[in-house]
Design a protein around this motif. Structure first.
Motif, PDB file in Angstrom:
ATOM      1  N   ASP B  32       9.857 -11.657  -9.550  1.00 31.23           N
ATOM      2  CA  ASP B  32       9.304 -11.207  -8.266  1.00 31.23           C
ATOM      3  C   ASP B  32      10.373 -10.709  -7.306  1.00 31.23           C
ATOM      4  N   TRP B  34      11.485  -7.943  -6.275  1.00 32.66           N
ATOM      5  CA  TRP B  34      11.125  -6.922  -5.293  1.00 32.66           C
ATOM      6  C   TRP B  34      10.278  -7.500  -4.176  1.00 32.66           C
ATOM      7  N   LEU B  35       9.439  -8.435  -4.527  1.00 37.32           N
ATOM      8  CA  LEU B  35       8.608  -9.072  -3.486  1.00 37.32           C
ATOM      9  C   LEU B  35       9.486  -9.803  -2.486  1.00 37.32           C
ATOM     10  N   TYR B  36      10.502 -10.509  -2.992  1.00 39.88           N
ATOM     11  CA  TYR B  36      11.383 -11.239  -2.081  1.00 39.88           C
ATOM     12  C   TYR B  36      12.215 -10.283  -1.230  1.00 39.88           C
ATOM     13  N   LEU B  38      11.231  -7.381  -0.266  1.00 37.39           N
ATOM     14  CA  LEU B  38      10.308  -6.886   0.761  1.00 37.39           C
ATOM     15  C   LEU B  38      10.100  -7.909   1.877  1.00 37.39           C
TER      16      LEU B  38
END
Lengths: 295, 322
Positions: B32, B34-36, B38
């Motif tokens: 994850d 990329w989520l972090y 973001l």
């Protein structure tokens, strides 16, 4: 839709009164503003002759000419426009990038972050500690002080997060199988599907920036960086109508009545809102409903 | 990368397959990432502008000296709170704040409910929509504009209301400076600005009421008033309770901008509230520690009031907020 049914005289009287009362309330909501618009076009003679009027006998644009010929007011309009545009972009970027990961139920630490956000809605540092943080960050007297401290509204963030969460998971999975990256997913699938919500919040954030007075009062001391709302208070309430500069420059200029100038500044301060209102109105009822859905 | 992403959601429930918990955490962080990434700007925002100021609350217990800085300033315990409670200003602030809140509760709070009930009785949808469009407008106008309009109309120097009064009664009333007019003025402004907007949430609740209930009531011979009393009002009861809870939490908040804009030297005695006091002492006079203490007192009471009212609402069988 509803079939015609028997109505007693009591009901009919009730209806008539109801329609009339609501009509009056509706007009009362915008009447003060209509008076101000009328007053802003008034001439000196008009103002002294009649106190209240909706249609001036002679229309004069002097007050507006005056406003747009003064440096101070024009500059403050520029500041407000800048803060509104840049501020709204910052708001959207911060809100969307944070809401998107928070909408993923499988994200590790999601609940912690959510609780952290909710806590800020309940309790905050208050005016002075926040002021000191802004000061220590060297943001005082910069336009960033009007933008960054309000980059995310916790309330809006949670609504956007909830909206993202409701989007169908299948679409996302299909895109992943086709090799779409996380960012691609956000950009190409989620954002296009969220247009109505994003439009609502763009408008809400933009209106908030245009109307903001508090931040500027706290963080901006330099008059050349005052947004229009602060300038408005100076002119209308503290009666420092930037009158000086113009009459000095042009001896033939006829000073428009003080009252009209004040009203014209009020109109200018409200005009952008009136322009976006029709667009806003289409969306906000839905936006508010979204907010009332718990999640 | 591609493969990992494709497996994405499927991996979630297979935690037991990993050898250790640490490895699992690492895998998920990597999956994850990329989520972090973001999340970072938003998290930084909350930390910097919301949580760092909370840390700054400690100032209330220190004697802040600008040249010593935050860390080195001396601890004084509850000294500032003691000074505040002994100050005669404390009672003035408490009285003004509570009176304004109470007046708001009595005059403003029921207004959107009544307005929503009236609107709900309108059958002509075109008329209803027009009225709604009109009454939402003031909500979007800034407080500065509202105050400005009040000034322009109420001033004794050519204000429309006073010109009108002068023509018919021969005397003028200085609404803006007279302490007796301050409270009515504030309440009227609030009603004008927010009453229409406040109807939205009640109208939403009313839209959910089952039409059959009304039909059944009509069969039983219920009048319009009876229908409102026995069907419509109970239907929006929980909404009313929730809004009441929210209002309790803000009972010490009277809206800084409005009060600040309408306050002047002549009506200060009835106008000054906690927020304006904090501003005047903290920002304009630099008494950081003392005004932080005042602000903290206000916030803590606010939180206690929300939690307390919420608890009470639950006791009475309403769902409450939490």
């Amino acid at each position: 839709m509803v079939k015609k049914q028997y109505r007693s005289t009591g009901e009919i009287t009730f209806d008539i009164f109801n329609y009339i009362i609501l009509g009056i309330i509706g007009i009362a909501a915008i009447l003060p503003f209509l008076f101000v618009v009328a007053g802003s076009f008034a001439t000196e003679a008009e103002i002294t002759k009649r106190a209240v009027f909706l249609i001036p006998t002679t229309i004069s644009f002097d007050a507006y000419k005056f406003i747009f010929s003064t440096d101070t007011i024009v500059r403050s309009i520029g500041v407000s426009l800048y803060v509104t545009v840049i501020g709204t972009i910052v708001n959207l970027f911060f809100t969307v990038t944070m809401a998107y990961p928070m909408a993923k139920r499988y994200l590790m630490g999601r609940n912690l972050i959510l609780n952290m956000v909710i806590f800020t809605m309940l309790f905050g540092g208050g005016m002075i500690p926040t002021y000191l943080v802004i000061r220590d960050l060297q943001l005082l007297d910069t336009l960033n002080a009007l933008i960054l401290p309000g980059a995310i509204s916790a309330f809006n963030l949670i609504i956007v997060k909830n909206f993202f969460q409701e989007l169908p998971v299948e679409m996302e999975e299909a895109a992943r199988i086709d090799g779409c990256s996380e960012l691609g997913l956000l950009w190409k699938i989620v954002l296009p599907l969220s247009k109505p919500v994003l439009a609502t919040f763009t408008l809400f954030y933009a209106v908030g920036h245009w109307n903001n007075f508090f931040s500027a009062l706290l963080y901006i001391n330099d008059p050349s960086k005052w947004p229009l709302q602060v300038m408005l208070r100076q002119i209308v309430m503290l009666s420092q109508s930037a009158a000086g500069d113009l009459s000095l420059m042009d001896p033939n200029f006829v000073q428009p009545p003080e009252q009209s100038i004040k009203m014209a500044v009020i109109v200018v301060g409200t005009l952008p809102i009136m322009c976006v209102y029709p667009f806003l109105q289409k969306h906000f009822a839905k936006g508010v409903m979204l907010g009332s859905v718990k999640g | 990368m591609k493969q990992g992403a494709a497996m994405g959601t499927a991996e979630i429930h297979t935690g037991s397959a990993y050898r250790s918990k640490r490895e699992l955490i690492f895998k998920r962080l990597k999956r994850d990432k990329w989520l972090y990434i973001l999340l970072t700007p938003g998290l930084l925002y909350f930390l910097l502008f919301k949580y760092v100021p909370m840390w700054g609350i400690l100032l209330a217990f220190k004697d802040f000296q600008p040249f010593l800085g935050f860390m080195k300033s001396e601890w004084v315990g509850l000294e500032h709170f003691r000074t505040f409670f002994q100050n005669p200003d404390f009672f003035m602030l408490l009285r003004n704040t509570l009176v304004l809140s109470l007046l708001n509760l009595v005059f403003f709070f029921p207004a959107p409910i009544i307005l929503a009930l009236l609107l709900n009785e309108i059958r002509l949808s075109f008329y209803k929509r027009t009225i709604q469009t009109l009454i939402y407008v003031p909500h979007f106008i800034s407080m500065v504009i509202v105050a400005s309009i009040s000034y322009v109309f109420l001033t004794t120097q050519g204000g429309a209301v006073n010109e009108f009064l002068y023509t018919y009664t021969g005397s003028k009333i200085d609404f803006l400076a007279d302490p007796n007019w301050f409270r009515p003025m504030i309440i009227l402004q609030t009603i004008w600005k927010e009453c229409g907007w406040g109807t939205i949430i009640f109208l939403a609740a009313l839209a959910g009421v089952d039409v059959e209930q009304y039909e059944a009531a009509v069969m039983d011979g219920a009048s319009r008033w009876r229908q409102i009393w026995h069907i419509t009002l109970p239907a929006i009861r929980s909404t009313i309770v929730i809004l009441l809870i929210l209002r309790m939490g803000t009972i010490l908040d009277n809206g800084f901008e409005q009060i600040y804009l309408m306050m002047n030297a002549l009506n200060r005695e009835v106008a000054e509230v906690f927020d304006t006091y904090v501003y005047a002492l903290g920002i304009t006079q630099g008494a950081f520690s003392y005004s932080t203490a005042v602000g903290l007192f206000k916030s803590v009471i606010g939180v206690v009031l929300v939690l307390g009212t919420n608890w009470l609402a639950k006791k009475f069988g309403e769902s409450g907020l939490y």
